[in-house]
Design a protein around this motif. Sequence first.
Motif, PDB file in Angstrom:
ATOM      1  N   PHE A  13      15.629  53.115  50.450  1.00  0.00           N
ATOM      2  CA  PHE A  13      16.920  52.935  51.108  1.00  0.00           C
ATOM      3  C   PHE A  13      16.925  51.682  51.989  1.00  0.00           C
ATOM      4  CE2 PHE A  13      20.694  54.201  53.501  1.00  0.00           C
ATOM      5  CZ  PHE A  13      21.483  54.590  52.449  1.00  0.00           C
ATOM      6  N   LEU A  14      18.108  51.285  52.381  1.00  0.00           N
ATOM      7  CA  LEU A  14      18.277  50.092  53.222  1.00  0.00           C
ATOM      8  C   LEU A  14      17.309  50.116  54.398  1.00  0.00           C
ATOM      9  CD1 LEU A  14      22.184  50.049  53.400  1.00  0.00           C
ATOM     10  CD2 LEU A  14      20.738  48.409  52.192  1.00  0.00           C
ATOM     11  N   GLY A  15      16.615  49.051  54.581  1.00  0.00           N
ATOM     12  CA  GLY A  15      15.740  48.923  55.743  1.00  0.00           C
ATOM     13  C   GLY A  15      14.440  49.692  55.665  1.00  0.00           C
ATOM     14  N   SER A  16      14.098  50.191  54.486  1.00  0.00           N
ATOM     15  CA  SER A  16      12.896  51.030  54.401  1.00  0.00           C
ATOM     16  C   SER A  16      11.596  50.219  54.423  1.00  0.00           C
ATOM     17  CB  SER A  16      12.959  51.911  53.143  1.00  0.00           C
ATOM     18  OG  SER A  16      13.146  51.113  52.007  1.00  0.00           O
ATOM     19  N   GLY A  17      11.705  48.920  54.264  1.00  0.00           N
ATOM     20  CA  GLY A  17      10.497  48.092  54.381  1.00  0.00           C
ATOM     21  C   GLY A  17      10.073  47.389  53.107  1.00  0.00           C
ATOM     22  N   LYS A  18      10.986  47.243  52.175  1.00  0.00           N
ATOM     23  CA  LYS A  18      10.644  46.631  50.879  1.00  0.00           C
ATOM     24  C   LYS A  18      10.239  45.160  51.050  1.00  0.00           C
ATOM     25  CE  LYS A  18      14.738  47.773  49.245  1.00  0.00           C
ATOM     26  NZ  LYS A  18      15.268  48.572  50.377  1.00  0.00           N
ATOM     27  N   THR A  19      11.059  44.429  51.784  1.00  0.00           N
ATOM     28  CA  THR A  19      10.758  43.007  51.961  1.00  0.00           C
ATOM     29  C   THR A  19       9.464  42.831  52.753  1.00  0.00           C
ATOM     30  OG1 THR A  19      13.131  42.628  51.992  1.00  0.00           O
ATOM     31  CG2 THR A  19      11.759  40.813  52.714  1.00  0.00           C
ATOM     32  N   THR A  20       9.248  43.714  53.707  1.00  0.00           N
ATOM     33  CA  THR A  20       8.024  43.645  54.514  1.00  0.00           C
ATOM     34  C   THR A  20       6.789  43.849  53.634  1.00  0.00           C
ATOM     35  OG1 THR A  20       9.312  44.595  56.319  1.00  0.00           O
ATOM     36  CG2 THR A  20       6.931  44.605  56.583  1.00  0.00           C
ATOM     37  N   VAL A  98      10.744  43.562  40.929  1.00  0.00           N
ATOM     38  CA  VAL A  98      12.185  43.628  41.116  1.00  0.00           C
ATOM     39  C   VAL A  98      12.443  44.403  42.397  1.00  0.00           C
ATOM     40  CG1 VAL A  98      14.387  44.432  40.185  1.00  0.00           C
ATOM     41  CG2 VAL A  98      12.600  43.610  38.624  1.00  0.00           C
ATOM     42  N   GLU A  99      13.036  43.732  43.369  1.00  0.00           N
ATOM     43  CA  GLU A  99      13.405  44.432  44.609  1.00  0.00           C
ATOM     44  C   GLU A  99      14.888  44.737  44.531  1.00  0.00           C
ATOM     45  OE1 GLU A  99      12.875  42.412  48.391  1.00  0.00           O
ATOM     46  OE2 GLU A  99      13.867  44.052  49.420  1.00  0.00           O
ATOM     47  N   THR A 100      15.189  46.014  44.456  1.00  0.00           N
ATOM     48  CA  THR A 100      16.596  46.402  44.310  1.00  0.00           C
ATOM     49  C   THR A 100      17.240  46.515  45.689  1.00  0.00           C
ATOM     50  OG1 THR A 100      16.096  48.752  44.459  1.00  0.00           O
ATOM     51  CG2 THR A 100      16.027  47.757  42.279  1.00  0.00           C
ATOM     52  N   THR A 101      18.547  46.572  45.713  1.00  0.00           N
ATOM     53  CA  THR A 101      19.202  46.782  47.004  1.00  0.00           C
ATOM     54  C   THR A 101      18.876  48.199  47.455  1.00  0.00           C
ATOM     55  OG1 THR A 101      21.229  47.942  46.420  1.00  0.00           O
ATOM     56  CG2 THR A 101      21.198  45.577  46.037  1.00  0.00           C
ATOM     57  N   GLY A 102      18.974  48.397  48.760  1.00  0.00           N
ATOM     58  CA  GLY A 102      18.698  49.724  49.293  1.00  0.00           C
ATOM     59  C   GLY A 102      19.702  50.769  48.843  1.00  0.00           C
ATOM     60  N   LEU A 103      20.759  50.322  48.159  1.00  0.00           N
ATOM     61  CA  LEU A 103      21.784  51.267  47.712  1.00  0.00           C
ATOM     62  C   LEU A 103      21.721  51.513  46.218  1.00  0.00           C
ATOM     63  CD1 LEU A 103      24.749  49.852  49.818  1.00  0.00           C
ATOM     64  CD2 LEU A 103      23.448  51.934  50.253  1.00  0.00           C
ATOM     65  N   GLU A 188       0.833  56.452  53.372  1.00  0.00           N
ATOM     66  CA  GLU A 188       1.496  55.958  54.576  1.00  0.00           C
ATOM     67  C   GLU A 188       1.091  54.499  54.791  1.00  0.00           C
ATOM     68  OE1 GLU A 188       0.757  58.433  58.024  1.00  0.00           O
ATOM     69  OE2 GLU A 188       0.720  56.625  59.256  1.00  0.00           O
ATOM     70  N   ILE A 189       2.086  53.652  54.989  1.00  0.00           N
ATOM     71  CA  ILE A 189       1.758  52.250  55.276  1.00  0.00           C
ATOM     72  C   ILE A 189       2.524  51.806  56.520  1.00  0.00           C
ATOM     73  CG2 ILE A 189       1.323  51.705  52.847  1.00  0.00           C
ATOM     74  CD1 ILE A 189       3.996  50.136  52.888  1.00  0.00           C
ATOM     75  N   VAL A 190       1.946  50.882  57.225  1.00  0.00           N
ATOM     76  CA  VAL A 190       2.628  50.364  58.421  1.00  0.00           C
ATOM     77  C   VAL A 190       2.774  48.862  58.283  1.00  0.00           C
ATOM     78  CG1 VAL A 190       2.456  50.049  60.919  1.00  0.00           C
ATOM     79  CG2 VAL A 190       1.866  52.244  59.908  1.00  0.00           C
ATOM     80  N   ASN A 191       3.966  48.393  58.530  1.00  0.00           N
ATOM     81  CA  ASN A 191       4.281  46.970  58.455  1.00  0.00           C
ATOM     82  C   ASN A 191       3.842  46.332  57.137  1.00  0.00           C
ATOM     83  OD1 ASN A 191       5.588  46.782  60.939  1.00  0.00           O
ATOM     84  ND2 ASN A 191       3.621  46.750  62.001  1.00  0.00           N
TER      85      ASN A 191
HETATM   86  N1  LIG Z   1       7.637  49.636  63.199  1.00  0.00           N
HETATM   87  C1  LIG Z   1       7.693  49.324  61.915  1.00  0.00           C
HETATM   88  N2  LIG Z   1       8.650  48.484  61.456  1.00  0.00           N
HETATM   89  C2  LIG Z   1       8.683  48.211  60.132  1.00  0.00           C
HETATM   90  C3  LIG Z   1       7.748  48.776  59.222  1.00  0.00           C
HETATM   91  N3  LIG Z   1       8.047  48.328  57.968  1.00  0.00           N
HETATM   92  C4  LIG Z   1       9.119  47.529  58.103  1.00  0.00           C
HETATM   93  N4  LIG Z   1       9.517  47.436  59.400  1.00  0.00           N
HETATM   94  C5  LIG Z   1      10.665  46.702  59.952  1.00  0.00           C
HETATM   95  O1  LIG Z   1      11.858  47.307  59.451  1.00  0.00           O
HETATM   96  C6  LIG Z   1      12.866  46.331  59.267  1.00  0.00           C
HETATM   97  C7  LIG Z   1      13.424  46.425  57.855  1.00  0.00           C
HETATM   98  O2  LIG Z   1      12.401  46.069  56.950  1.00  0.00           O
HETATM   99  P1  LIG Z   1      12.683  45.311  55.574  1.00  0.00           P
HETATM  100  O3  LIG Z   1      11.369  45.013  54.978  1.00  0.00           O
HETATM  101  O4  LIG Z   1      13.606  44.178  55.785  1.00  0.00           O
HETATM  102  O5  LIG Z   1      13.428  46.450  54.793  1.00  0.00           O
HETATM  103  P2  LIG Z   1      14.114  46.359  53.346  1.00  0.00           P
HETATM  104  O6  LIG Z   1      13.818  47.639  52.651  1.00  0.00           O
HETATM  105  O7  LIG Z   1      13.735  45.105  52.655  1.00  0.00           O
HETATM  106  O8  LIG Z   1      15.639  46.330  53.779  1.00  0.00           O
HETATM  107  P3  LIG Z   1      16.954  46.086  52.846  1.00  0.00           P
HETATM  108  O9  LIG Z   1      16.773  44.757  52.204  1.00  0.00           O
HETATM  109  O10 LIG Z   1      18.065  46.158  53.837  1.00  0.00           O
HETATM  110  O11 LIG Z   1      17.047  47.209  51.887  1.00  0.00           O
HETATM  111  C8  LIG Z   1      12.229  44.987  59.580  1.00  0.00           C
HETATM  112  O12 LIG Z   1      12.564  44.637  60.880  1.00  0.00           O
HETATM  113  C9  LIG Z   1      10.740  45.276  59.478  1.00  0.00           C
HETATM  114  O13 LIG Z   1       9.975  44.435  60.312  1.00  0.00           O
HETATM  115  C10 LIG Z   1       6.746  49.671  59.734  1.00  0.00           C
HETATM  116  O14 LIG Z   1       5.905  50.246  59.027  1.00  0.00           O
HETATM  117  N5  LIG Z   1       6.779  49.888  61.087  1.00  0.00           N
END
Ligand SMILES: Nc1nc2c(ncn2[C@@H]2O[C@H](COP(=O)(O)OP(=O)(O)OP(=O)(O)O)[C@@H](O)[C@H]2O)c(=O)[nH]1
Length: 340
Positions: A13-20, A98-103, A188-191
């Motif tokens: 989903f949107l913001g779930s951390g795909k780009t990260t 392939v990174e899909t949109t969060g939707l 589980e992954i962080v950042n």
């Molecule tokens: N604290 C914390 N922040 C994270 C983690 N993973 C990602 N983030 C933050 O969450 C935000 C969204 O991460 P993105 O990687 O942009 O998420 P995305 O899935 O690509 O978002 P969309 O393109 O909107 O779908 C960014 O500010 C990241 O830095 C994590 O494990 N821990």
Amino acid sequence: MNQAVSVTLLTGFLGSGKTTLLNYFLAHCDNASVAILENEFGAVNIDGALLRGGENVNVVELSNGCVCCSVRGEFTAALREMLEKRAAGTLKFERLIVETTGLADPAPIVQTFFVDEHLREALRLDAVIALADAEHISRQLDEHAVAASQLGFADRILLTKADRVDEETKQLALDRIHRINTKADLFEIVNGECPEELWLDLNAFELTDNIDMAAGFHVIRAGAGQFDRFQPFRKTPVKRSWDDAIQAHVFDAGMLDVKKIGAFMESCIARFGNDMLRYKGVLAIADHPQRLIVQGVHKVVGFDYGSMWHPSESRVSRLVIIGRYLPIDELRQEFAATTI
Ligand SMILES: Nc1nc2c(ncn2[C@@H]2O[C@H](COP(=O)(O)OP(=O)(O)OP(=O)(O)O)[C@@H](O)[C@H]2O)c(=O)[nH]1
């Protein structure tokens, strides 16, 4: 002729951390010859700009809609164009992410790789990876059906942002995810810190003879060098819930009659194909020395004979259907009736 390119579908989903996650991968895999197909919902592609491209990284952007619906034709066209450039030597890549949109609903995207003959030959869909934000996934599941679809489809789920929640919230998120998908291993992954072994080259769509199902639910904190330290998290019975309607169902049987199982699959797909997100089976067919492998997404299905049964093996059949709103008891009876 080039070998088929491995494709990883990154959903969540949107913001779930795909780009990260992608950025972590790009920063730590110097030799990766990779193309990334980015799909941003909206006219401006922000994610493409956020990606740290390297010398061997090609980022192709698809904007103005979502690959699962309005720009599906464009998605196919973009894939074809990338392959043409690759064949001509102007775009070099050994792997496509392939990174899909969060939707995006992954179903139609996955189908693209099955349906289009040219793409099917040139690309090998490796796995669907779903990211779930520990902080928000429960609410997203309540409010957006597509969030459940993304998890239900996944071959592997990566729980992100657990660093932002307390243990109780994390447990709730894990329970919720587990109810939707008992099949996928969960890490589980962080950042975005995730060893590539955990999400690339999983061969989840290979027509192999093994269906490693319901082996449990594993969570690890995927830090450097730690990914081999699996800690079995738990094995709870699957609880059904009205709002988590996607379930993985396992059907077991002995030897099957080829005509009966063919008729069962045909009728099952005709009646419930729209709700069968994914299915895979390794079937023992009476009087046939090889395993019959079945694999499908909604109404697109493929059958193939796999490896030979060893004389000392007991021939058993297993079919796994990940779907929603399926009349499981009825299907179980019908499946059982295909045995000889
Ligand atoms: N604290 C914390 N922040 C994270 C983690 N993973 C990602 N983030 C933050 O969450 C935000 C969204 O991460 P993105 O990687 O942009 O998420 P995305 O899935 O690509 O978002 P969309 O393109 O909107 O779908 C960014 O500010 C990241 O830095 C994590 O494990 N821990």
